[in-house]
Design an enzyme around this catalytic site. Structure first.
Site, PDB file in Angstrom:
ATOM      1  N   SER A 196     -13.323   9.360 -39.145  1.00 46.92           N
ATOM      2  CA  SER A 196     -14.635   9.360 -38.499  1.00 46.92           C
ATOM      3  C   SER A 196     -14.535   9.929 -37.077  1.00 46.92           C
ATOM      4  O   SER A 196     -15.287  10.826 -36.679  1.00 46.92           O
ATOM      5  CB  SER A 196     -15.179   7.920 -38.481  1.00 46.92           C
ATOM      6  OG  SER A 196     -16.262   7.773 -37.615  1.00 46.92           O
TER       7      SER A 196
ATOM      8  N   ASP B  39     -20.562  11.676 -41.660  1.00 50.07           N
ATOM      9  CA  ASP B  39     -20.029  10.529 -40.930  1.00 50.07           C
ATOM     10  C   ASP B  39     -21.140   9.529 -40.615  1.00 50.07           C
ATOM     11  O   ASP B  39     -20.947   8.320 -40.740  1.00 50.07           O
ATOM     12  CB  ASP B  39     -19.335  10.983 -39.634  1.00 50.07           C
ATOM     13  CG  ASP B  39     -18.881   9.788 -38.811  1.00 50.07           C
ATOM     14  OD1 ASP B  39     -18.030   9.027 -39.301  1.00 50.07           O
ATOM     15  OD2 ASP B  39     -19.406   9.584 -37.701  1.00 50.07           O
TER      16      ASP B  39
ATOM     17  N   HIS C  94     -10.864  11.453 -26.111  1.00 54.65           N
ATOM     18  CA  HIS C  94     -11.699  10.427 -26.736  1.00 54.65           C
ATOM     19  C   HIS C  94     -11.110   9.050 -26.472  1.00 54.65           C
ATOM     20  O   HIS C  94      -9.906   8.853 -26.575  1.00 54.65           O
ATOM     21  CB  HIS C  94     -11.777  10.659 -28.253  1.00 54.65           C
ATOM     22  CG  HIS C  94     -12.625   9.643 -28.947  1.00 54.65           C
ATOM     23  ND1 HIS C  94     -13.996   9.727 -28.991  1.00 54.65           N
ATOM     24  CD2 HIS C  94     -12.300   8.504 -29.595  1.00 54.65           C
ATOM     25  CE1 HIS C  94     -14.476   8.686 -29.647  1.00 54.65           C
ATOM     26  NE2 HIS C  94     -13.475   7.925 -30.025  1.00 54.65           N
TER      27      HIS C  94
ATOM     28  N   LYS D  92     -15.672  14.092 -35.633  1.00 53.75           N
ATOM     29  CA  LYS D  92     -16.639  14.362 -34.544  1.00 53.75           C
ATOM     30  C   LYS D  92     -16.034  15.236 -33.454  1.00 53.75           C
ATOM     31  O   LYS D  92     -16.695  16.111 -32.894  1.00 53.75           O
ATOM     32  CB  LYS D  92     -17.159  13.039 -33.980  1.00 53.75           C
ATOM     33  CG  LYS D  92     -18.180  12.405 -34.939  1.00 53.75           C
ATOM     34  CD  LYS D  92     -18.651  11.049 -34.480  1.00 53.75           C
ATOM     35  CE  LYS D  92     -17.650   9.989 -34.844  1.00 53.75           C
ATOM     36  NZ  LYS D  92     -18.199   8.653 -35.043  1.00 53.75           N
TER      37      LYS D  92
ATOM     38  N   ARG E 264     -20.612   1.783 -44.294  1.00 50.34           N
ATOM     39  CA  ARG E 264     -19.447   0.939 -43.995  1.00 50.34           C
ATOM     40  C   ARG E 264     -19.861  -0.343 -43.274  1.00 50.34           C
ATOM     41  O   ARG E 264     -19.322  -1.422 -43.525  1.00 50.34           O
ATOM     42  CB  ARG E 264     -18.437   1.706 -43.123  1.00 50.34           C
ATOM     43  CG  ARG E 264     -17.648   2.739 -43.911  1.00 50.34           C
ATOM     44  CD  ARG E 264     -16.932   3.705 -42.986  1.00 50.34           C
ATOM     45  NE  ARG E 264     -16.014   3.038 -42.075  1.00 50.34           N
ATOM     46  CZ  ARG E 264     -15.620   3.539 -40.904  1.00 50.34           C
ATOM     47  NH1 ARG E 264     -16.054   4.729 -40.498  1.00 50.34           N
ATOM     48  NH2 ARG E 264     -14.796   2.873 -40.138  1.00 50.34           N
TER      49      ARG E 264
END
Ligand code: URA
Ligand code: CA
Length: 433
Positions: free
Chosen positions: A183, A161, A82, A187, A168
């Site tokens: 978060s 999320d 990621h 995922k 947020r």
């Protein structure tokens, strides 16, 4: 349990239990906890932070709020990668076939992008015929036979999320390290990762503006991974100038092909080596980073990484001949050059502004509804610290419109030249794990 008691506890800086965190996630997802109480909770977390244990509970509660992808039919350790996002980041396109060619199964679920260019999925759709929608079974079968597949996210992953992220956004609680870390990690875990390699970008073109912030985020994510039994490693890499040379969808596919041939830009190639080595070690296909790096080098030099990219494209319905002849990718009608206005050294290439310049050409989306022009974008010819001569090309603009004045002006302002010598920027600040 009363949510107001949980709010009070967090407000006063005490550690919440797993049950209390699950109560929040379940209640907010199913609507029994209203936005105003959830907002108060997020603000309390913003100020009080969360322990590693709390973050682990939060992540698993978010994972369990929706569907999860079961990759257990795929043999081996499934490693996901990621990036926290930057300008012209082509690494995923390269790492998928590169690491797969070393025997690591890569079952990649990717997203579309808002911003400078499309996301990995959009970029792959620059290849004629490429299908990003496979059934879960076809996806798993392809990873078992080829070791690599890239598809769009399907199913209802981490609905908690999605809801929390939207809240947020309007309650000034986006830049909270525990909230960002949980978060992202939720995922990855919902998408079936056994191990996770993170590229945390730092600099003007990134979410994290300082190395210190990036370190905090990276450590938070590595600690979460440990708390929930997923080996997690991180690299903190520079995003004060764009990565590689290409910024644009088809242009980045071409750049990925060049890199898989061993002919890519130095910074992009090196980052792929570092991230790829971590992925191979996490998958237990090598026992040291040196051994892993050697494996990566071998599959580039013998052509097997590039061959695997071609096979993956063809397995997903795409035109694999673009690998042999990248000019078959969508081509822009016009090209023009941005020239240096003076002699000197490149001092700044403001990544975010370069990204916006590419977006103005149509390379990325400003809103979800925008269409991407696959052919357009920019190619940078210089990096920070490089010598430049007046009149030399700094950037080539690829466009489908003749008038590119606004893009050109944006690029001219984004690249600053100094008369005195400028040091090159480090590519990697730190690696963790
Ligand atoms: N990216 C995410 O997925 N979540 C965040 O909270 C921030 C960036
Ligand atoms: Ca690039």
């Amino acid at each position: 349990m009363r949510f107001v008691d949980i709010l009070e506890k967090k407000r006063d800086g005490h550690e919440l239990t797993r049950e209390e965190i699950e109560f929040f996630i379940e209640g907010y997802t199913n609507g029994t906890i209203p936005d105003y109480q959830a907002s108060a909770f997020l603000m309390a977390v913003y100020f009080q932070g969360m322990t590693a244990e709390e973050q682990g509970h939060l992540v698993m509660a978010m994972v369990n709020s929706g569907d999860t992808i079961d990759l257990s039919q795929i043999e081996g350790i499934k490693v996901d990668k990621h990036s926290t996002g930057g300008v012209g980041d082509t690494t995923t396109l390269i790492l998928v076939p590169l690491v797969a060619a070393c025997g690591v199964p890569v079952a990649k679920m990717s997203g579309r992008g808002l911003g400078h260019t499309g996301g990995t999925l959009d970029k792959l759709e620059a290849i004629e015929g490429f299908q990003i929608e496979l059934s879960e079974q076809a996806f798993i079968d392809q990873v078992n036979t080829l070791k690599a597949a890239v598809i769009g996210q399907s199913g209802n992953l981490t609905p908690a999320d999605k809801k929390i992220y939207a809240l947020r956004d309007v309650t000034a609680t986006v830049d909270s390290i525990p909230l960002i870390a949980s978060s992202i990690m939720s995922k990855k875990i919902a998408a079936g990762a056994d191990a996770i390699v993170l590229d945390v970008k730092v600099g003007e073109g990134a979410f994290m503006k300082t190395v210190e912030q990036a370190e905090q985020l990276a450590h938070a994510m590595v600690n979460i991974g440990e708390a929930v039994g997923r080996q997690t490693m991180a690299v903190i890499s520079n995003m004060s100038e764009p990565l590689g040379e290409a910024i644009g969808n088809a242009l980045e596919i071409e750049e990925a092909i060049a890199t898989l041939k061993g002919e890519g830009p130095e910074d992009l190639t090196e980052l792929c080596y570092v991230l790829g080595s971590k992925m191979i070690v996490a998958a237990k296909k090598a026992s040291s980073f040196e051994e892993a790096r050697h494996m990566l080098k071998t599959v580039i030099e013998d052509g097997s990484a590039l061959q695997l990219f071609k096979e993956m494209i063809e397995a997903q319905g795409g035109d694999g001949t673009i690998v042999d002849d990248p000019k078959r990718l969508p081509q822009a009608t016009y090209t023009s050059e941005v020239l240096a206005s003076q002699d000197g050294y490149i001092e700044k290439i403001i990544a975010n502004d370069i990204g916006v310049a590419a977006m103005l050409l149509g390379a990325g989306r400003a809103t979800k509804e925008d269409e991407i022009d696959m052919a357009v974008g920019l190619r940078l010819h210089k990096k920070i610290g490089d010598v430049v001569k007046k009149g030399e090309s700094l950037v080539t603009i690829y466009s489908n419109k003749e008038d590119v004045t606004t893009t050109r002006e944006k690029i001219e302002r984004a690249i600053q030249i100094s008369a005195t010598k400028v040091e090159k920027q480090p590519l990697i600040f730190e690696t963790i794990g």
